[in-house]
Design a protein around this motif. Structure first.
Motif, mmCIF file in Angstrom:
data_model
loop_
_atom_site.group_PDB
_atom_site.id
_atom_site.type_symbol
_atom_site.label_atom_id
_atom_site.label_comp_id
_atom_site.label_asym_id
_atom_site.label_seq_id
_atom_site.Cartn_x
_atom_site.Cartn_y
_atom_site.Cartn_z
ATOM 1 N N UNK A 4 0.922 -1.118 0.006
ATOM 2 C CA UNK A 4 -0.237 -0.018 0.015
ATOM 3 C C UNK A 4 1.004 1.375 -0.023
ATOM 4 N N UNK A 5 1.738 1.303 1.108
ATOM 5 C CA UNK A 5 2.884 2.506 0.849
ATOM 6 C C UNK A 5 3.426 2.610 -0.565
ATOM 7 N N UNK A 6 3.869 1.481 -1.153
ATOM 8 C CA UNK A 6 4.509 1.529 -2.500
ATOM 9 C C UNK A 6 3.488 2.188 -3.565
ATOM 10 N N UNK A 7 2.162 1.737 -3.197
ATOM 11 C CA UNK A 7 1.333 2.236 -4.408
ATOM 12 C C UNK A 7 0.944 3.670 -4.085
ATOM 13 N N UNK A 8 0.947 4.205 -2.711
ATOM 14 C CA UNK A 8 1.061 5.552 -2.434
ATOM 15 C C UNK A 8 1.998 6.462 -3.195
ATOM 16 N N UNK A 9 3.118 5.989 -3.118
ATOM 17 C CA UNK A 9 4.229 6.496 -3.780
ATOM 18 C C UNK A 9 4.084 6.626 -5.271
ATOM 19 N N UNK A 10 3.779 5.643 -5.720
ATOM 20 C CA UNK A 10 3.567 5.709 -7.006
ATOM 21 C C UNK A 10 2.251 6.726 -7.572
ATOM 22 N N UNK A 11 1.449 6.964 -6.681
ATOM 23 C CA UNK A 11 0.480 8.026 -6.809
ATOM 24 C C UNK A 11 1.051 9.583 -6.640
ATOM 25 N N UNK A 12 1.979 9.227 -5.789
ATOM 26 C CA UNK A 12 2.891 10.652 -5.742
ATOM 27 C C UNK A 12 3.699 11.043 -6.832
#
Length: 246
Positions: A4-12
């Motif tokens: 989930x944190x990696x996905x949030x980073x990709x959103x960023x």
């Protein structure tokens, strides 16, 4: 949680590309088509994966990192809020193994009306007898009729409704949908209408996006794409322009 944190980073990363590195607070909602034609998308796990990715978006936009979630056929269900705590199992727990409406036909207006009411109608303005509380969120949101549009927003927090469908609604539903979305312009809500599958199904959604400033449409042949591609599709330049003005 690492995923989930990696996905949030990709959103960023996408937000950086869109020059929206620090977006304003936006409440994120997901309305998921659960008509009969979408059954395979649920049973294959694609809808679970998509919902998980939307939670990654919420970590960047929503102050609580939550996704308000609905499913819809001819009726709709307003489900418990998705949070990082139920990441990875939300669709299984609250949809596939829950006693909700599923595998029917398709109507957009009832769930769209409830989304507007949920975000912009104050609790004091709820009609007498409306179900409330946890059981209401889980089972009591189903309705065949669209509720009245509220007269004024309950708060000024913008909302972003990701509305995902694999098929067209009947003609009898379309006039009400157009009225609802047109009336919703008075609220800070942006509708991302996502059509999945046969592009010939989505002429009406494209018309709405062409006509209304707070409505966008995108077609995807499949939701089974890499994270980065999905986020590039969903976080459109038009949405970013809209949200900068809020």
């Amino acid at each position: 949680m690492i995923t989930l944190e990696k996905r949030a980073a990709k959103v960023g990363i996408v937000l950086e590309k869109r020059q929206l590195a620090k977006p304003p607070t936006v409440r994120v909602g997901a309305a998921l088509d659960i008509s009969g034609s979408a059954r395979d998308l649920y049973q294959s796990g694609i809808v679970q994966e998509t919902h998980d990715r939307i939670l990654g978006i919420a970590l960047k936009f929503d102050d609580n990192g939550e996704v308000d979630t609905w499913t819809f056929t001819e009726r709709f269900n307003r489900l418990p809020t998705a949070t990082p705590d139920n990441y990875g199992s939300y669709i299984s727990d609250y949809v596939l193994h829950a006693d909700i409406d599923k595998w029917g036909g398709t109507k957009y207006a009832p769930v769209m009306s409830d989304i507007i009411s949920f975000y912009f109608r104050s609790p004091a303005a709820r009609p007498a007898g409306e179900k409330r509380g946890f059981l209401s969120r889980l089972f009591g949101g189903a309705s065949e009729e669209a509720a009245p549009i509220p007269a004024a927003p309950a708060n000024g927090i913008p909302a972003w409704a990701l509305f995902i469908t694999d098929g067209q609604n009947p003609r009898a539903d379309r006039e009400q949908v157009r009225r609802l979305l047109n009336d919703s312009k008075k609220f800070p809500i942006y509708w991302s209408l996502v059509g999945v599958g046969d592009p010939s199904e989505f002429g009406f959604l494209q018309e709405l996006a062409d006509d209304l400033p707070n409505v966008g449409f995108l077609h995807m042949e499949t939701l089974d794409v890499p994270d980065e591609q999905l986020y590039e599709h969903l976080i459109t330049p038009e949405f970013c322009t809209w949200v900068r003005g809020k």
